[in-house]
Scaffold this motif. Structure first.
Motif, PDB file in Angstrom:
ATOM      1  N   LEU A  17      30.970 -88.729  23.730  1.00 51.45           N
ATOM      2  CA  LEU A  17      32.324 -87.659  23.971  1.00 51.45           C
ATOM      3  C   LEU A  17      31.364 -86.671  24.907  1.00 51.45           C
ATOM      4  O   LEU A  17      30.557 -86.112  24.529  1.00 51.45           O
ATOM      5  CB  LEU A  17      32.532 -87.236  22.711  1.00 51.45           C
ATOM      6  N   VAL A  18      32.150 -86.586  26.056  1.00 54.60           N
ATOM      7  CA  VAL A  18      31.545 -85.573  26.860  1.00 54.60           C
ATOM      8  C   VAL A  18      32.869 -84.469  27.244  1.00 54.60           C
ATOM      9  O   VAL A  18      33.523 -85.198  28.169  1.00 54.60           O
ATOM     10  CB  VAL A  18      31.146 -86.295  28.323  1.00 54.60           C
ATOM     11  N   THR A  19      32.712 -83.278  26.742  1.00 50.03           N
ATOM     12  CA  THR A  19      34.066 -82.453  26.805  1.00 50.03           C
ATOM     13  C   THR A  19      33.645 -81.111  27.044  1.00 50.03           C
ATOM     14  O   THR A  19      32.377 -80.738  26.995  1.00 50.03           O
ATOM     15  CB  THR A  19      34.475 -82.421  25.486  1.00 50.03           C
ATOM     16  N   ALA A  20      34.588 -80.253  27.888  1.00 53.96           N
ATOM     17  CA  ALA A  20      34.490 -79.180  28.102  1.00 53.96           C
ATOM     18  C   ALA A  20      34.706 -78.104  26.917  1.00 53.96           C
ATOM     19  O   ALA A  20      34.378 -76.759  27.048  1.00 53.96           O
ATOM     20  CB  ALA A  20      35.464 -78.579  29.159  1.00 53.96           C
ATOM     21  N   ARG A  21      34.858 -78.573  25.686  1.00 52.23           N
ATOM     22  CA  ARG A  21      34.811 -77.611  24.512  1.00 52.23           C
ATOM     23  C   ARG A  21      33.658 -77.106  24.258  1.00 52.23           C
ATOM     24  O   ARG A  21      32.453 -77.809  24.637  1.00 52.23           O
ATOM     25  CB  ARG A  21      35.494 -78.645  23.319  1.00 52.23           C
ATOM     26  N   SER A  22      33.503 -76.200  23.498  1.00 53.53           N
ATOM     27  CA  SER A  22      32.272 -75.415  22.938  1.00 53.53           C
ATOM     28  C   SER A  22      32.500 -75.036  21.572  1.00 53.53           C
ATOM     29  O   SER A  22      33.684 -74.964  21.132  1.00 53.53           O
ATOM     30  CB  SER A  22      31.773 -74.464  23.996  1.00 53.53           C
ATOM     31  N   ALA A  23      31.220 -74.485  20.911  1.00 54.87           N
ATOM     32  CA  ALA A  23      31.745 -73.979  19.610  1.00 54.87           C
ATOM     33  C   ALA A  23      32.577 -72.814  19.667  1.00 54.87           C
ATOM     34  O   ALA A  23      32.338 -72.031  20.721  1.00 54.87           O
ATOM     35  CB  ALA A  23      30.324 -73.734  18.954  1.00 54.87           C
ATOM     36  N   PRO A  24      33.444 -72.517  18.742  1.00 55.20           N
ATOM     37  CA  PRO A  24      33.571 -73.156  17.480  1.00 55.20           C
ATOM     38  C   PRO A  24      34.709 -74.535  17.689  1.00 55.20           C
ATOM     39  O   PRO A  24      35.189 -75.168  16.664  1.00 55.20           O
ATOM     40  CB  PRO A  24      34.166 -72.194  16.572  1.00 55.20           C
ATOM     41  N   ALA A  25      35.255 -74.919  18.865  1.00 51.37           N
ATOM     42  CA  ALA A  25      36.262 -75.739  18.997  1.00 51.37           C
ATOM     43  C   ALA A  25      35.829 -77.133  18.972  1.00 51.37           C
ATOM     44  O   ALA A  25      36.325 -78.136  18.797  1.00 51.37           O
ATOM     45  CB  ALA A  25      36.984 -75.745  20.708  1.00 51.37           C
ATOM     46  N   HIS A  26      34.580 -77.377  18.928  1.00 53.84           N
ATOM     47  CA  HIS A  26      33.841 -78.571  18.604  1.00 53.84           C
ATOM     48  C   HIS A  26      34.029 -79.262  17.393  1.00 53.84           C
ATOM     49  O   HIS A  26      34.202 -80.613  17.107  1.00 53.84           O
ATOM     50  CB  HIS A  26      32.462 -78.466  18.823  1.00 53.84           C
ATOM     51  N   GLU A  27      34.470 -78.299  16.392  1.00 51.74           N
ATOM     52  CA  GLU A  27      34.439 -78.936  14.971  1.00 51.74           C
ATOM     53  C   GLU A  27      35.877 -79.689  14.947  1.00 51.74           C
ATOM     54  O   GLU A  27      35.713 -80.827  14.071  1.00 51.74           O
ATOM     55  CB  GLU A  27      34.587 -77.629  13.957  1.00 51.74           C
ATOM     56  N   ARG A  28      36.823 -79.494  15.516  1.00 50.77           N
ATOM     57  CA  ARG A  28      38.161 -80.111  15.209  1.00 50.77           C
ATOM     58  C   ARG A  28      37.918 -81.395  15.975  1.00 50.77           C
ATOM     59  O   ARG A  28      38.431 -82.572  15.359  1.00 50.77           O
ATOM     60  CB  ARG A  28      39.122 -79.434  15.965  1.00 50.77           C
TER      61      ARG A  28
END
Length: 300
Positions: free
Chosen positions: A225-236
């Motif tokens: 999984l290669v995403t632009a998300r970062s913590a804290p949005a990674h949890e979901r």
């Protein structure tokens, strides 16, 4: 008992996605069908060179090498039947076990995905990809200018996915684009324990997960999984995968950093993303495909 593809991973692929046919395609795009067919017939015994998705297909078909048919690759092409002869001969010359194909001579072929029960459709034709996605099939437009896959992992199929609008729905991406990063982060914190709705590529990830569990001693699957998300949005994102009972081998939460160089290190046989900027960056390093879904890709 009638033959069926129900128990197999089914990949439908166009001729240009599998082989390098860019020279021939210039005639096709110019509308000179007869010249195109004539050139393909003249080159009937000249094997086409591997294209962008060749490594992915070659490795997936290697799951059948022990005699158990786990993967089916079907040619699904706007080519004419005469040109289809060259495609099958090119497959044989490149040691690809291609048995089935549908050639529609210029007509849109995506409607046959339902009959095939396809888990993936790869094509260089953007409209065909959009129409396939609208029917509910994982599909991506192959960037024919992409860098070819590396050769460091001959016994591993490596596939990388973006998250939002690819594996997951674009629910959160809509908030990000409408209200900005702080609103996105707050939304994802509040919804951290609520699984994200399915995205267009969840069926492919699930099919790969099943194939991964049936791995043969000589072939494996590795997903990222290669995403632009970062913590804290990674949890979901992580909790959503757990809710699906699907694991990925690597997860990269890049917080907006360019993905290309990270993908160069992972060396996937293919990368899927919905945003053209990320896909174009990735294509400089790895085989890449654009998923025309979500808020970043409004319908024409």
């Amino acid at each position: 008992m009638a033959l069926t593809l129900d128990d197999k991973l089914v990949v439908a692929i166009s001729s240009r996605a599998l082989f390098n046919l860019e020279e021939e395609n210039r005639l096709f795009d110019a509308g000179d069908d007869k010249a195109y067919m004539r050139l393909q017939f003249e080159r009937l015994d000249v094997p086409a060179k591997p294209g962008v998705a060749f490594s992915l297909v070659q490795k997936l078909l290697a799951f059948n090498d022990d005699g158990v048919k786990r993967v089916e690759v079907v040619m699904l092409s706007r080519n004419d039947p005469v040109s289809g002869m060259r495609i099958f001969r090119s497959g044989k010359a490149n040691n690809l076990q291609l048995e089935r194909g549908v050639f529609t001579q210029g007509r849109a072929p995506f409607g046959y995905l339902r009959a095939l029960g396809a888990h993936l459709f790869l094509s260089a034709n953007e409209k065909d990809v959009r129409d396939a996605l609208a029917l509910g099939f994982p599909a991506a437009r192959v960037l024919t200018e992409s860098t070819q896959a590396g050769s460091n992992y001959p016994n591993e199929v490596r596939i990388a996915f973006d998250g939002d609008a690819v594996l997951f729905s674009d629910e959160a991406e809509q908030i990000y684009q409408r209200d900005g990063l702080p609103a996105f982060q707050q939304h994802e914190i509040e919804k951290a324990t609520v699984p994200l709705p399915d995205g267009p590529f969840k069926p492919l990830l699930a099919a790969l997960h099943r194939l991964q569990k049936a791995s043969t001693p000589h072939m494996r699957i590795r997903t990222a999984l290669v995403t632009a998300r970062s913590a804290p949005a990674h949890e979901r994102a992580i909790l959503t995968l757990m809710d699906w009972h699907i694991e990925v081998d690597e997860a990269m939460f890049l917080g907006g950093l360019p993905k290309g160089e990270f993908l160069r290190e992972f060396e996937p046989d293919f990368f899927f993303d919905d945003q053209t900027g990320h896909v174009n960056s990735a294509a400089q390093h790895v085989p890449a495909g654009h998923v025309s879904s979500g808020v970043s890709n409004p319908a024409n």
